[in-house]
Design a protein around this motif. Sequence first.
Motif, PDB file in Angstrom:
ATOM      1  N   ILE A  88      52.643  17.560 -14.082  1.00  0.00           N
ATOM      2  CA  ILE A  88      53.140  17.014 -15.351  1.00  0.00           C
ATOM      3  C   ILE A  88      52.411  17.718 -16.485  1.00  0.00           C
ATOM      4  O   ILE A  88      51.186  17.894 -16.442  1.00  0.00           O
ATOM      5  N   ASP A  89      53.151  18.175 -17.479  1.00  0.00           N
ATOM      6  CA  ASP A  89      52.579  18.857 -18.639  1.00  0.00           C
ATOM      7  C   ASP A  89      52.521  17.878 -19.804  1.00  0.00           C
ATOM      8  O   ASP A  89      53.536  17.586 -20.446  1.00  0.00           O
ATOM      9  N   MET A  90      51.318  17.376 -20.086  1.00  0.00           N
ATOM     10  CA  MET A  90      51.164  16.357 -21.128  1.00  0.00           C
ATOM     11  C   MET A  90      51.225  16.926 -22.535  1.00  0.00           C
ATOM     12  O   MET A  90      51.171  16.184 -23.513  1.00  0.00           O
ATOM     13  N   THR A  91      51.340  18.249 -22.675  1.00  0.00           N
ATOM     14  CA  THR A  91      51.478  18.847 -24.006  1.00  0.00           C
ATOM     15  C   THR A  91      52.929  18.812 -24.480  1.00  0.00           C
ATOM     16  O   THR A  91      53.208  19.083 -25.648  1.00  0.00           O
ATOM     17  N   GLN A  92      53.859  18.481 -23.594  1.00  0.00           N
ATOM     18  CA  GLN A  92      55.273  18.406 -23.959  1.00  0.00           C
ATOM     19  C   GLN A  92      55.557  17.114 -24.741  1.00  0.00           C
ATOM     20  O   GLN A  92      54.855  16.117 -24.575  1.00  0.00           O
ATOM     21  N   PRO A  93      56.586  17.133 -25.589  1.00  0.00           N
ATOM     22  CA  PRO A  93      56.910  15.921 -26.377  1.00  0.00           C
ATOM     23  C   PRO A  93      57.218  14.716 -25.487  1.00  0.00           C
ATOM     24  O   PRO A  93      56.787  13.599 -25.773  1.00  0.00           O
ATOM     25  N   TYR A  94      57.983  14.955 -24.409  1.00  0.00           N
ATOM     26  CA  TYR A  94      58.343  13.883 -23.479  1.00  0.00           C
ATOM     27  C   TYR A  94      58.006  14.356 -22.051  1.00  0.00           C
ATOM     28  O   TYR A  94      58.869  14.900 -21.364  1.00  0.00           O
ATOM     29  N   PRO A  95      56.749  14.191 -21.636  1.00  0.00           N
ATOM     30  CA  PRO A  95      56.305  14.723 -20.335  1.00  0.00           C
ATOM     31  C   PRO A  95      57.137  14.178 -19.177  1.00  0.00           C
ATOM     32  O   PRO A  95      57.582  13.025 -19.192  1.00  0.00           O
ATOM     33  N   VAL A  96      57.370  15.032 -18.170  1.00  0.00           N
ATOM     34  CA  VAL A  96      58.144  14.644 -17.003  1.00  0.00           C
ATOM     35  C   VAL A  96      57.435  15.140 -15.745  1.00  0.00           C
ATOM     36  O   VAL A  96      56.872  16.235 -15.724  1.00  0.00           O
ATOM     37  N   PHE A  97      57.423  14.312 -14.698  1.00  0.00           N
ATOM     38  CA  PHE A  97      56.827  14.720 -13.420  1.00  0.00           C
ATOM     39  C   PHE A  97      57.783  15.670 -12.697  1.00  0.00           C
ATOM     40  O   PHE A  97      58.992  15.431 -12.646  1.00  0.00           O
ATOM     41  N   LYS A  98      57.207  16.742 -12.140  1.00  0.00           N
ATOM     42  CA  LYS A  98      58.009  17.715 -11.399  1.00  0.00           C
ATOM     43  C   LYS A  98      57.323  18.044 -10.076  1.00  0.00           C
ATOM     44  O   LYS A  98      56.095  18.141 -10.022  1.00  0.00           O
ATOM     45  N   LEU A  99      58.135  18.209  -9.045  1.00  0.00           N
ATOM     46  CA  LEU A  99      57.622  18.671  -7.759  1.00  0.00           C
ATOM     47  C   LEU A  99      57.652  20.188  -7.742  1.00  0.00           C
ATOM     48  O   LEU A  99      58.597  20.808  -8.237  1.00  0.00           O
TER      49      LEU A  99
END
Length: 473
Positions: A88-99
């Motif tokens: 998950i990239d917490m620097t994004q406006p709306y973070p999303v979990f990715k496999l």
Amino acid sequence: MRDKYGKIIYVGKALSLKKRVQSYFTPAAFRKADPKLRGLIKSIADIDIVELSSENEAILHETKLIKDYKPKYNISFKDDKRHLLLTIDMTQPYPVFKLARLITNPKSIIFGPSTSSRELRAAQDYVERKFGLRKCTVGIPTKKHHKHCIDDIVRFCSAPCIGAISKEEYKNRAEKAVLLLSGKDPEGLKDLKENMLAAASGLDYEKAALYRDVRSMIFKIAKNRSIVRRSPAESRESAIKGINEIAKLAGIDKPPKIIETYDVSCISQKHAVASMVTAIDGIPHPALYRHYKIQTSGKTDDATMMREAVKRRTVRLLNENQTLPDLILVDGGAIQLAAAEDELKRLNVTTPVIGLAERYEEIYINKSGKITNIRLPGNSQALQVLQRIRDEAHRFALSHHRKIRDKLIKESILDEIPGVGPVTKARLLKKFGSVTRMSKATATELAETPGVGLKLAETIERILAQPRIAGNA
């Protein structure tokens, strides 16, 4: 494990290497093992060892070696698959979990790798539902994307695309999800356990198994010390507090702006290396890292290697009139500390030195000629700064260590034969295809190779016919 020709035939990992290796060389193994295992045991001529800091690191290193060298007796990881990661990239406006199976975004927080994709997928699904996180992978979701999505109905998505939740509130939920997956949310873990027990009591075993898998995944992540990356601002603030504490601890007049940290690593007596990592204001600066190939002849120990590394670095700084560090940190205890201090004393350098021993994370300091050890609490900012720098020095030494290992692994027995240079070696391999086939050829057949005379062919035949002993493969 390598055969008599130096070729890697098997790569494995174990928490107890002694027990793992012993299991291969028992009478029962020779009698009852399947033909493949007996073939492996009979082919082993040498065993190389790499010590890593965690099970996760061992899994990744094992995977890399198997993919690079495709050992004959390994089956796992020969295809293109790797262990699964959750990012998950917490620097994004709306973070999303990715496999993912590869780390392509250095800003991402990483959970894993996991040997159980089922548990990791269950953990992802649970936190997405619990915290209302989106499933879509677009950078910034908008109303246009919502037209074709019903996740806010069937998956409990908080629907930031239509403004159902503010950016700040969404990020707050994502941060809570990260804390839970990191094992740092006691209440969340308690809820998981209670939900699991309640589902089991209600005979809803499928849901109970889901909660069980999520708890299992979280505990595995915590056990392997997965790190939640902090923002640069948070890291700098923490580092400044840490070096202020270090100054008081070491009895230094002002916080140490420049800290140089030394670690040593050894494959064998012939391949000892040392690393030096520089931190400025408590933050490591890779551009200032250095590594050293230990030149001391004869048998070397940690103290000798530490002494040489500190001497070479300090002499160069003095000769080039460069700034000396405000503090030197050595990876180790009283022995390594004394060695570094003794070498600095010989050079008339008064830079203070402290040691950090990994086993109990104890800090060693020389106070009035007496070395004392101090154990700080785990939440100490000073200890955390020292640990981060020490771990970085260890990682840097180990990476250089691996480069040497990889080079040694790739070396052929042909490199040991006098008269066989790179060109002749290439011609021989082109003609015969492998060292194994070459070893079955006669001197006359070897001499048919361009550039190989009969005398050299006889030498090659004789050396390839010799049994390879452990340590020389």
